[in-house]
Every structure is written in structure tokens, then in C-alpha cells.
Design a protein around this motif. Structure first.
Motif, mmCIF file in Angstrom:
data_model
loop_
_atom_site.group_PDB
_atom_site.id
_atom_site.type_symbol
_atom_site.label_atom_id
_atom_site.label_comp_id
_atom_site.label_asym_id
_atom_site.label_seq_id
_atom_site.Cartn_x
_atom_site.Cartn_y
_atom_site.Cartn_z
ATOM 1 N N GLY A 326 38.792 35.901 53.185
ATOM 2 C CA GLY A 326 39.857 35.247 52.434
ATOM 3 C C GLY A 326 41.078 36.131 52.267
ATOM 4 N N SER A 327 42.240 35.511 52.154
ATOM 5 C CA SER A 327 43.492 36.268 52.098
ATOM 6 C C SER A 327 43.607 37.099 50.820
ATOM 7 C CB SER A 327 44.690 35.324 52.217
ATOM 8 O OG SER A 327 44.731 34.405 51.133
ATOM 9 N N ASP A 328 43.196 36.570 49.669
ATOM 10 C CA ASP A 328 43.334 37.328 48.426
ATOM 11 C C ASP A 328 42.512 38.611 48.446
ATOM 12 O OD1 ASP A 328 45.119 35.566 47.366
ATOM 13 O OD2 ASP A 328 43.905 34.986 45.643
ATOM 14 N N ALA A 329 41.310 38.549 49.009
ATOM 15 C CA ALA A 329 40.461 39.741 49.078
ATOM 16 C C ALA A 329 41.121 40.813 49.937
ATOM 17 C CB ALA A 329 39.087 39.383 49.641
ATOM 18 N N VAL A 330 41.668 40.404 51.069
ATOM 19 C CA VAL A 330 42.304 41.361 51.974
ATOM 20 C C VAL A 330 43.560 41.942 51.335
ATOM 21 C CG1 VAL A 330 43.432 41.621 54.220
ATOM 22 C CG2 VAL A 330 41.359 40.232 54.018
ATOM 23 N N ARG A 331 44.397 41.078 50.759
ATOM 24 C CA ARG A 331 45.621 41.548 50.110
ATOM 25 C C ARG A 331 45.290 42.530 48.981
ATOM 26 N NH1 ARG A 331 50.157 37.491 50.417
ATOM 27 N NH2 ARG A 331 50.722 38.209 48.336
ATOM 28 N N TYR A 332 44.298 42.170 48.172
ATOM 29 C CA TYR A 332 43.958 43.001 47.023
ATOM 30 C C TYR A 332 43.469 44.376 47.453
ATOM 31 C CZ TYR A 332 42.030 44.488 42.553
ATOM 32 O OH TYR A 332 41.753 45.194 41.419
ATOM 33 N N TYR A 333 42.577 44.414 48.427
ATOM 34 C CA TYR A 333 42.005 45.692 48.831
ATOM 35 C C TYR A 333 43.090 46.665 49.315
ATOM 36 C CZ TYR A 333 39.590 49.309 51.389
ATOM 37 O OH TYR A 333 39.168 50.541 51.846
ATOM 38 N N PHE A 334 43.917 46.194 50.233
ATOM 39 C CA PHE A 334 44.883 47.113 50.837
ATOM 40 C C PHE A 334 45.982 47.531 49.868
ATOM 41 C CE2 PHE A 334 42.977 45.501 54.765
ATOM 42 C CZ PHE A 334 42.813 46.697 55.451
ATOM 43 N N ASN A 356 34.554 42.733 44.939
ATOM 44 C CA ASN A 356 33.500 42.131 44.118
ATOM 45 C C ASN A 356 33.567 42.633 42.678
ATOM 46 O OD1 ASN A 356 32.354 40.448 46.017
ATOM 47 N ND2 ASN A 356 30.773 41.911 46.632
ATOM 48 N N ALA A 357 33.718 43.947 42.512
ATOM 49 C CA ALA A 357 33.737 44.522 41.165
ATOM 50 C C ALA A 357 34.955 44.048 40.378
ATOM 51 C CB ALA A 357 33.721 46.044 41.255
ATOM 52 N N ASP A 358 36.131 44.093 41.004
ATOM 53 C CA ASP A 358 37.361 43.803 40.267
ATOM 54 C C ASP A 358 37.620 42.308 40.100
ATOM 55 O OD1 ASP A 358 37.636 46.513 40.261
ATOM 56 O OD2 ASP A 358 39.452 46.590 41.475
ATOM 57 N N LEU A 359 37.489 41.550 41.177
ATOM 58 C CA LEU A 359 37.894 40.143 41.141
ATOM 59 C C LEU A 359 36.769 39.194 40.758
ATOM 60 C CD1 LEU A 359 40.268 39.998 44.257
ATOM 61 C CD2 LEU A 359 40.754 40.671 41.884
ATOM 62 N N ALA A 360 35.560 39.468 41.225
ATOM 63 C CA ALA A 360 34.441 38.576 40.886
ATOM 64 C C ALA A 360 33.787 38.983 39.564
ATOM 65 C CB ALA A 360 33.412 38.580 42.013
ATOM 66 N N ASP A 361 33.362 40.236 39.466
ATOM 67 C CA ASP A 361 32.569 40.662 38.312
ATOM 68 C C ASP A 361 33.413 40.892 37.059
ATOM 69 O OD1 ASP A 361 30.533 40.602 40.135
ATOM 70 O OD2 ASP A 361 30.401 42.772 40.386
ATOM 71 N N ASN A 362 34.639 41.351 37.223
ATOM 72 C CA ASN A 362 35.477 41.621 36.053
ATOM 73 C C ASN A 362 36.378 40.440 35.713
ATOM 74 O OD1 ASN A 362 35.204 44.172 34.595
ATOM 75 N ND2 ASN A 362 35.541 45.165 36.558
ATOM 76 N N LEU A 363 37.369 40.172 36.541
ATOM 77 C CA LEU A 363 38.338 39.127 36.222
ATOM 78 C C LEU A 363 37.716 37.731 36.239
ATOM 79 C CD1 LEU A 363 41.267 38.310 35.633
ATOM 80 C CD2 LEU A 363 41.661 38.294 38.116
ATOM 81 N N ASN A 365 34.537 36.697 36.257
ATOM 82 C CA ASN A 365 33.442 36.500 35.305
ATOM 83 C C ASN A 365 33.944 36.419 33.869
ATOM 84 O OD1 ASN A 365 30.562 36.422 34.586
ATOM 85 N ND2 ASN A 365 30.951 38.445 33.720
ATOM 86 N N LEU A 366 34.989 37.203 33.559
ATOM 87 C CA LEU A 366 35.557 37.152 32.210
ATOM 88 C C LEU A 366 36.091 35.748 31.908
ATOM 89 C CD1 LEU A 366 36.471 38.587 29.594
ATOM 90 C CD2 LEU A 366 38.618 39.130 30.794
ATOM 91 N N LEU A 367 36.842 35.181 32.841
ATOM 92 C CA LEU A 367 37.366 33.834 32.627
ATOM 93 C C LEU A 367 36.238 32.825 32.510
ATOM 94 C CD1 LEU A 367 39.731 31.765 32.607
ATOM 95 C CD2 LEU A 367 39.448 31.632 35.094
ATOM 96 N N ASN A 368 35.276 32.898 33.412
ATOM 97 C CA ASN A 368 34.208 31.909 33.448
ATOM 98 C C ASN A 368 33.363 31.934 32.179
ATOM 99 O OD1 ASN A 368 31.252 31.027 34.421
ATOM 100 N ND2 ASN A 368 32.788 30.063 35.735
ATOM 101 N N ARG A 369 32.990 33.116 31.736
ATOM 102 C CA ARG A 369 32.132 33.199 30.554
ATOM 103 C C ARG A 369 32.892 32.762 29.299
ATOM 104 N NH1 ARG A 369 31.876 39.611 28.947
ATOM 105 N NH2 ARG A 369 29.999 38.924 27.836
ATOM 106 N N VAL A 521 36.535 31.566 40.148
ATOM 107 C CA VAL A 521 37.854 31.649 40.777
ATOM 108 C C VAL A 521 37.821 32.612 41.960
ATOM 109 C CG1 VAL A 521 39.125 31.063 38.698
ATOM 110 C CG2 VAL A 521 38.584 33.471 39.163
ATOM 111 N N PHE A 522 36.776 33.418 42.010
ATOM 112 C CA PHE A 522 36.616 34.333 43.136
ATOM 113 C C PHE A 522 35.127 34.514 43.376
ATOM 114 C CE2 PHE A 522 36.342 38.202 45.543
ATOM 115 C CZ PHE A 522 37.451 38.158 46.365
ATOM 116 N N HIS A 523 34.665 34.079 44.537
ATOM 117 C CA HIS A 523 33.244 34.188 44.866
ATOM 118 C C HIS A 523 32.938 35.574 45.425
ATOM 119 C CE1 HIS A 523 32.269 29.894 44.352
ATOM 120 N NE2 HIS A 523 33.501 29.681 44.798
#
Length: 531
Positions: A326-334, A356-363, A365-369, A521-523
Motif C-alpha cells: 500500500g502507498s501509505d505504508a511505503v510513504r511512511y517508512y521512507f 505495523n508498530a506505528d500505524l497499526a498498533d499505535n495510531l 488501534n488507539l482510534l479503534n479501541r 484504518v491500517f491493517h
């Protein structure tokens, strides 16, 4: 032409114009992602923005590449140029103009510019002798070469000896003017390491350089000597000017420079720094035109400790990378893991772990929970709370965060912007764990439950807004779940908040009513077999 009255409400940024000798690689995508993030940030500030990208399609390197593929140069350029357009679409790049140096209107701009420099007395005929790297399209000093006459930037390519009658540009005439400009505008070349490289190079004395070639068919003819071809860099640098033309405008310098000149910032690789920070400003001085605001030379991407490049054969296919993750994952990493301006190494394992740590587990997951608890404890509506004190632990962070992140974006410190925003996200996760709204709910302390959830949701909203230039798809989805009709992928979108100012616009969420369904919002992503 009057350039004195340029509005502070406009902003123009360029990527390099990429060589079309082969398909785009991740090294081409890298500065384009950075330019796009910067352009999106400036749009969030309410500015009219022009982002320019495109392809450099002339020169011997392109001619030879076309021949090796059994195509005419124009057919080959059309095919490769379209692959850049396709990749930018995959990466969600919101460019405004795509400049191609084979365009008819570009030739008219080049001829007019050449005429200005010629009339200034800065072009003359002389003999050119030296070692030439076709991959760089540049003469090299013998002291720069590796053993065996190999190019230091293309260590698997030998340079070629040239001895020909060319036309030269009087670069040496502009030594003092360039040094004065560097002194007056210390931020003209960034980062500081690149500035120091240029100052050192210029201090050794500038030599005039050849701006024409013989026995090269693929390029524009020299206006005063049609039997010769204009040097690809004299032609290509003017692609930035051609891109400023409105589609229905006559191709003249006056029309091209009327609205957007001078460019605010050129984002380029450090391997083409001299062309942009020395040759280009001197050419503009000769033509009597203002210089760009900044030239930012980013570092190389490496893999296994070596610079990525087509000639090295160690590139990563950006199309496969984006399609897999996905584009967001690539953009974020670099943009998050590499300090823009320094070299950075790609590791697929680190890539997976970071996003995974920043977008899925932190951001995410915070919104979802938090949304799940709002549905359970507040009937899915925005908690109704009064004014949250400025000393509240989350609001205290948020109050200055917008201005801090704004300063990072302005100097292209994307990594620091991401880290500052993630600090708020981590603090929010810690806050919700410590406050335990599920326990407060069982104790029937509804007011406190709502205050906790509202503060966290407001923090998530702010984080999403500030991260939107880098991960626009994810942040659009966050805003939708918060009940806002905001699409960060729409350049025409009117944004209702401006948390890049000196305050955070804390409390905007109270204007909403119903929140959306909580959904990821991010798998999380898994390591692919091969990228």
C-alpha cells in the motif's frame, strides 16, 4: 518582467526531472514522495501550490537506451515516461504539472533562454577535451575517477574520452556572484552538508562548461549551430520553467514566469547537486532571472550498504512494493525512518516492523479501541464535555504540537515530524490505559468516562491532521470515522481546521455528533515472499 511582488500565498516545489533510460526505481520515488508531502503540507496551510515533476528525455544516454531496446528515441521516451505517471498514481502523488523535455513548447523556451544567455555574451566556441560519463552526462576530472577510468557514481561504467569543438557557457564569470548569493542566503543550499560541498567546490575556482555536443542526434539543435546538439543539462534544467506554462499559453519566458517564478524549492538527489546549485543559478543570473528559494539535496537510498541504482542492478521495484503493502505504508517508512538529506538503508524487516508498530498498533488501534468504547459507553456519539483544561496531559502536548510539526515540515524534517506526532499517540495510549474508562464506567463515573474518551479522540484527530501530508489515505479514513467529511486526497478540499498555527484548534470535535463505525484504518502487514 516584475518578480518583486510574489505572493506569500503561493508555493512551487519541484522533483528532479527523471532520466528515462529505464523504468523508475525506488530512488526516483523517494524525492517524489517528499515533494508530495511538502506540497500537501503547504496546501493545508491554505496556499496555492504547484508541484512539478516530469522526465528528462534527451541526451546520449537516452539515445543509446532506445537503440538497445530496438525503438526510436521518442517511442522509448513515451513508454518510459508513462511508467513514471503510473507509479506516481500508485503512490498517491498529487502533482500539478508533468514536464517532458521532448515537448514542443519546451523547445521554444530553451531557444528563447539560449538567446538571452547568448546576448549576454556568455556563450562561446572552444575545444573540449576530457573524460565523459554517459550515465552522468557529465565530464569528469581525472582526479575524480576510480582506478581503470571508472565513474565514482557509476563504478561499473567506464568513462569515455572526448575531443570535440563545442559551445561553452562562461560559468567562471559568475564565481563572485554565486559566492555572494551563498553568503547572503545561507539557506539557499540545504542541508548544511550539501552547502559545504558546494562552497568547497566553488572555492576551488569555477571552470566554463560545454553546453553542446557533436555526434549526438537526440536533442535540440544549438540555435546558432544546428549541426550540434544542446547539452542535455542546459535543456533539462529549463524543464522547470516550461512546466510553469498554463496549458493554453504561448510558450514564451514571459508567460512561463508570470505567476509561479521563482520556484520555492528544488528537491534533488545529491548526485546532481552541482547542476542545480552552481550551473543552474549561474545560467539564471546570465539570463537576468531571479534564483529559486532553496535547493535541497537528499541522500542516497542504499541496499546492503550500496547505493541503489539501475546501473548497479540492486534496485527495489517500487510498483511491486506499493502493490504488496500500500502507498501509505511505503510513504511512511521512507519519510519516517530516514533523515531526509542523509543516506538511508532499506530493510524489509524494519519496514514491516515500523509501519505495523506505528500505524497499526499505535495510531490505528488507539482510534479503534476508543471508538469502540464510545459506542459502548456513549451510544456512539461524541462525548459531551465542557472545556478541557489546558494543563490536561494530552492537551498540554497538543497545544504546541502544531507549531512544532509545522517547523519540521518547513525544513523537510519529515522523520522528526512523524516522531513528534507519534509522541502524542503514545501518550494517548498510555493515558487511556492509566485512566481505564472501562473501570470508571463500572463505577458510574460517566462524566470522567466522557472526558477521557473525548481527550483521546481529540488527540487522534490532531495526529491524523498533522500526519495527512505523509499518509493521506489513512488520515482520511480516521477523519471519516470521527464524523468529518474531509478527504485529504482531494486537492480542492476546504479544510476546517488549521492546527499548524501556534495553537492546536483543540475542541473541534465537539462540533460533531455521530461517530462512525470503528474499523481498522491500517491493517497489519506481513513479510512478502519477494519484493
Amino acid at each position: 518582467m516584475n518578480f518583486a511582488d510574489r505572493s506569500k500565498d503561493t508555493f512551487a516545489v519541484t522533483t528532479p526531472l527523471y532520466y528515462v533510460n529505464d523504468l523508475p526505481h525506488i530512488g526516483s520515488a523517494y524525492p517524489t514522495m517528499a515533494a508530495d508531502a511538502l506540497a500537501r503540507f503547504e496546501r493545508l496551510l491554505g496556499k496555492s501550490v504547484l508541484m512539478i515533476t516530469g522526465t528528462d528525455e534527451h541526451g546520449q544516454k537516452i539515445q543509446r537506451a532506445a537503440e538497445s531496446h530496438g525503438r526510436s528515441p521518442q517511442e522509448y521516451c513515451d513508454r518510459i515516461s508513462s511508467s513514471f505517471v503510473s507509479l506516481w498514481e500508485l503512490l498517491n502523488i498529487q502533482y500539478d504539472r508533468f514536464s517532458r523535455t521532448t515537448a514542443t513548447q519546451h523547445e521554444a523556451i530553451v531557444k528563447e533562454f539560449f538567446g538571452r544567455v547568448w546576448d549576454a555574451g556568455d556563450i562561446y566556441s572552444d575545444r573540449q577535451q576530457g573524460w565523459y560519463c554517459v550515465s552522468c552526462e557529465e565530464f569528469k576530472e581525472e582526479r575524480e575517477l576510480l582506478a581503470g577510468n571508472y565513474c565514482p557514481l557509476h563504478p561499473n561504467k567506464q568513462v569515455e574520452w572526448r575531443d570535440e569543438q563545442n559551445y561553452f557557457f562562461r560559468l567562471s564569470r559568475y564565481q563572485e556572484q554565486l559566492e555572494a548569493h551563498y553568503q547572503t542566503y545561507p539557506d539557499f543550499i540545504q542541508p548544511v552538508s550539501r552547502r559545504n560541498e558546494v562552497l568547497n567546490f566553488v572555492s576551488q575556482g569555477l571552470q566554463d562548461f560545454s553546453i553542446s555536443r557533436v555526434n549526438v542526434d537526440w536533442g535540440f539543435p544549438v540555435p546558432v549551430a544546428p549541426e550540434q546538439t544542446l547539452y542535455v543539462w542546459f535543456d533539462a534544467l529549463l524543464g522547470y520553467v516550461t512546466a510553469l506554462l498554463d496549458p493554453d499559453s504561448e510558450a514564451t519566458l514571459e508567460n512561463a514566469l508570470a505567476q509561479w517564478w521563482p520556484i520555492n524549492i528544488h528537491i534533488i538527489g545529491k548526485d546532481i547537486l552541482r547542476f542545480h546549485a552552481v550551473y543552474w543559478p549561474a545560467m539564471l543570473m546570465s539570463a537576468g532571472l531571479p534564483l529559486p528559494g532553496r535547493v535541497f539535496g537528499h541522500g542516497f537510498l542504499t541496499k546492503d550498504g550500496q547505493k541503489m541504482g539501475k546501473t548497479m542492478g540492486n534496485t527495489i521495484d517500487p510498483v511491486a512494493l506499493v502493490k504488496q503493502y500500500g502507498s501509505d505504508a511505503v510513504r511512511y517508512y521512507f519519510l519516517k525512518t530516514i533523515e531526509f538529506g542523509k543516506d538511508g538503508d532499506f530493510s524489509e524487516t524494519r519496514f514491516i516492523n515500523t509501519v505495523n508498530a506505528d500505524l497499526a498498533d499505535n495510531l490505528g488501534n488507539l482510534l479503534n479501541r476508543t471508538l469502540s468504547m464510545v459506542r459502548k459507553y456513549c451510544a456512539g456519539k461524541v462525548p459531551s464535555v465542557g472545556e478541557i483544561a489546558v494543563e490536561h496531559p494530552l492537551r498540554a502536548i497538543a497545544t504546541s504540537l502544531g507549531q512544532e510539526v509545522k517547523q519540521y515540515y518547513e525544513v523537510l524534517a519529515f522523520d522528526r515530524a512523524c516522531e513528534a506526532i507519534l509522541d502524542l499517540v503514545r501518550a494517548s495510549n498510555k493515558f487511556i490505559d492509566e485512566q481505564a474508562p472501562w473501570s470508571l464506567y463500572k463505577q458510574k463515573r460517566q462524566t470522567e468516562v466522557e472526558e477521557v474518551l473525548y481527550a483521546v479522540l481529540e488527540s487522534v484527530r490532531l495526529a491524523a491532521y498533522l500526519l495527512a501530508p505523509i499518509i493521506p489515505h489513512t488520515c482520511t479514513e480516521i477523519y471519516k470515522q470521527l464524523g468529518f467529511a474531509i478527504d485529504f486526497n482531494n486537492k480542492a478540499q476546504t479544510f476546517i481546521t488549521t492546527p499548524f498555527s501556534s495553537h492546536s484548534n483543540w475542541g473541534i470535535l465537539s462540533d460533531m455528533q455521530q461517530l462512525g463505525e470503528p474499523r481498522p484504518v491500517f491493517h497489519r502487514i506481513e513479510l512478502a515472499q519477494k519484493v
